[in-house]
Design a protein around this motif. Structure first.
Motif, PDB file in Angstrom:
ATOM      1  N   TRP A   1       1.473  -7.268  -9.492  1.00 51.85           N
ATOM      2  CA  TRP A   1       1.921  -5.909  -9.183  1.00 51.85           C
ATOM      3  C   TRP A   1       3.334  -5.751  -9.711  1.00 51.85           C
ATOM      4  O   TRP A   1       4.180  -6.631  -9.500  1.00 51.85           O
TER       5      TRP A   1
ATOM      6  N   THR B   1      -6.877   0.993 -10.698  1.00 48.86           N
ATOM      7  CA  THR B   1      -6.964   0.107  -9.525  1.00 48.86           C
ATOM      8  C   THR B   1      -6.700  -1.336  -9.942  1.00 48.86           C
ATOM      9  O   THR B   1      -6.750  -1.682 -11.126  1.00 48.86           O
ATOM     10  N   TRP B   2      -6.477  -2.159  -8.935  1.00 45.50           N
ATOM     11  CA  TRP B   2      -6.299  -3.599  -9.157  1.00 45.50           C
ATOM     12  C   TRP B   2      -7.558  -4.174  -9.814  1.00 45.50           C
ATOM     13  O   TRP B   2      -7.478  -4.953 -10.772  1.00 45.50           O
ATOM     14  N   ASN B   3      -8.724  -3.749  -9.305  1.00 44.30           N
ATOM     15  CA  ASN B   3      -9.967  -4.286  -9.846  1.00 44.30           C
ATOM     16  C   ASN B   3     -10.165  -3.946 -11.318  1.00 44.30           C
ATOM     17  O   ASN B   3     -10.719  -4.744 -12.067  1.00 44.30           O
TER      18      ASN B   3
ATOM     19  N   TYR C   1       2.175  -0.761  -9.599  1.00 40.66           N
ATOM     20  CA  TYR C   1       0.966  -0.697 -10.438  1.00 40.66           C
ATOM     21  C   TYR C   1       0.571  -2.097 -10.905  1.00 40.66           C
ATOM     22  O   TYR C   1       1.423  -2.972 -11.032  1.00 40.66           O
TER      23      TYR C   1
ATOM     24  N   GLU D   1      -2.985 -10.065  -5.112  1.00 42.02           N
ATOM     25  CA  GLU D   1      -3.531  -8.733  -4.884  1.00 42.02           C
ATOM     26  C   GLU D   1      -2.908  -8.041  -3.682  1.00 42.02           C
ATOM     27  O   GLU D   1      -2.758  -6.833  -3.633  1.00 42.02           O
TER      28      GLU D   1
ATOM     29  N   GLU E   1       0.824  -1.209   0.000  1.00 46.30           N
ATOM     30  CA  GLU E   1       0.000   0.000   0.000  1.00 46.30           C
ATOM     31  C   GLU E   1       0.861   1.264   0.000  1.00 46.30           C
ATOM     32  O   GLU E   1       0.560   2.230  -0.677  1.00 46.30           O
TER      33      GLU E   1
ATOM     34  N   ILE F   1       2.071   1.697  -3.514  1.00 46.95           N
ATOM     35  CA  ILE F   1       0.995   2.160  -4.411  1.00 46.95           C
ATOM     36  C   ILE F   1       0.772   3.661  -4.194  1.00 46.95           C
ATOM     37  O   ILE F   1       0.733   4.437  -5.141  1.00 46.95           O
TER      38      ILE F   1
END
Ligand code: GLU
Length: 311
Positions: free
Chosen positions: A151, A132-134, A98, A188, A89, A92
């Motif tokens: 990532w 975002t990851w999603n 990313y 994730e 986190e 990020i």
């Protein structure tokens, strides 16, 4: 100013049984720490699920104890996921991590020159692509791809890492040119080797990493992660691996070199340690114990070429 007390570590992965090659590297790591009154941390690196073998972690501990190893603290990476997540986190937020949807084939296609190593150059295809990851997950889903994103770490132009390895000597890598944006974690929440090793060595107070030189080229990526997290990287000492008589890395094809098999065959730990010590230039192979080797330990006699195991 006082020097920080030495803290070393043994960090096996439970991907198979402990064999002579692992034992030799651990022997050097343990002696390096104990010969200077240092501490030893034991860390089970069990984040690599597809390759982890059930029972291998417990078996590795048993084998190491039987050989005479001891340690002062014990950790299991799969129990430390919140720390990796917290670090991810941070990265990020700082714009250093990313999500990437590229497959291995995508990355291979993007190579400008043929690459021979395991590590492929990544030219940043997914940089700035998903908020975002999603969003990255949705992208893959829409394409019908079964994989999940990974990532990646954003390596800035000109980012270089140079360090003096206690065994391998000066080592330098222009990470932006040779590696590009390397994978940081394959899930994730950031539980992946490169991130975990940086976080853990710092959290556990490791002052020097002694390990096989197959990881030398992976070290600069770890150093960049440390820097981005504001962590001082440990010192490094990469030692050659053990190979069979054919010059290839010790593996099943060279026969059964598992510690557990020698033990089952009635060999004593001192016989194994004695033979491994001889490959480091400490004695002629006569049986000895780890503790006895404390008096003769030195990096200076270890050959700068792989140790050949003759069965
Ligand atoms: N767990 C890794 C392995 O067994 C070693 C990682 C490290 O020493 O940094 O290959």
């Amino acid at each position: 100013m006082t020097e920080r007390a030495y803290v070393g570590r043994l960090a096996p992965s439970p991907t198979g049984a402990l064999h002579l090659g692992n034992a030799r590297t651990f022997m050097i790591a343990w002696l390096r720490a104990r010969s200077q009154g240092g501490k030893v941390v034991f860390r089970m690196e069990d984040l690599d699920h597809p390759r982890d073998k059930p029972g291998a972690a417990t078996a590795a501990v048993e084998d190491l104890r039987w050989l005479g190893f001891d340690w002062d603290a014990e950790y299991v990476q799969s129990e430390r996921r919140p720390f990796y997540r917290e670090a991810l986190e941070k990265l990020i937020t700082a714009g250093r991590a990313y999500p990437c949807v590229c497959s291995r084939r995508d990355v291979e296609t993007a190579q400008s020159a043929p690459h021979d190593g395991e590590q492929l150059f990544y030219p940043g295809i997914c940089r700035g692509r998903f908020a975002t990851w999603n969003a990255a997950v949705d992208h893959l889903r829409a394409q019908g791809a079964a994989r999940i994103p990974c990532w990646r770490f954003r390596v800035d132009e000109g980012e270089k890492v140079a360090f003096r390895d206690a065994f391998a000597g000066d080592f330098e890598q222009d990470v932006a040119r040779t590696l590009g944006d390397f994978p940081l974690a394959r899930d994730e929440f950031g539980a992946g080797y490169t991130l975990a090793v940086a976080v853990d060595d710092a959290a556990m107070g490791v002052t020097e990493v002694v390990r096989g030189d197959d990881l030398l080229a992976a070290t600069p990526a770890q150093v960049l992660v440390c820097r981005a997290l504001g962590i001082e990287p440990p010192a490094y000492c990469h030692v050659p691996l053990v190979v069979g008589e054919d010059g290839r890395r010790l593996a099943k094809r060279h026969g059964d070199t598992r510690i557990a098999s020698y033990r089952a065959a009635g060999m004593r730990p001192e016989e194994i340690i004695g033979r491994l010590a001889a490959t480091c230039g400490w004695g002629d192979g006569e049986p000895t114990s780890l503790r006895n080797l404390l008096n003769v330990f030195t990096l200076d006699t270890i050959p700068h070429i792989p140790a050949v195991w003759r069965t």
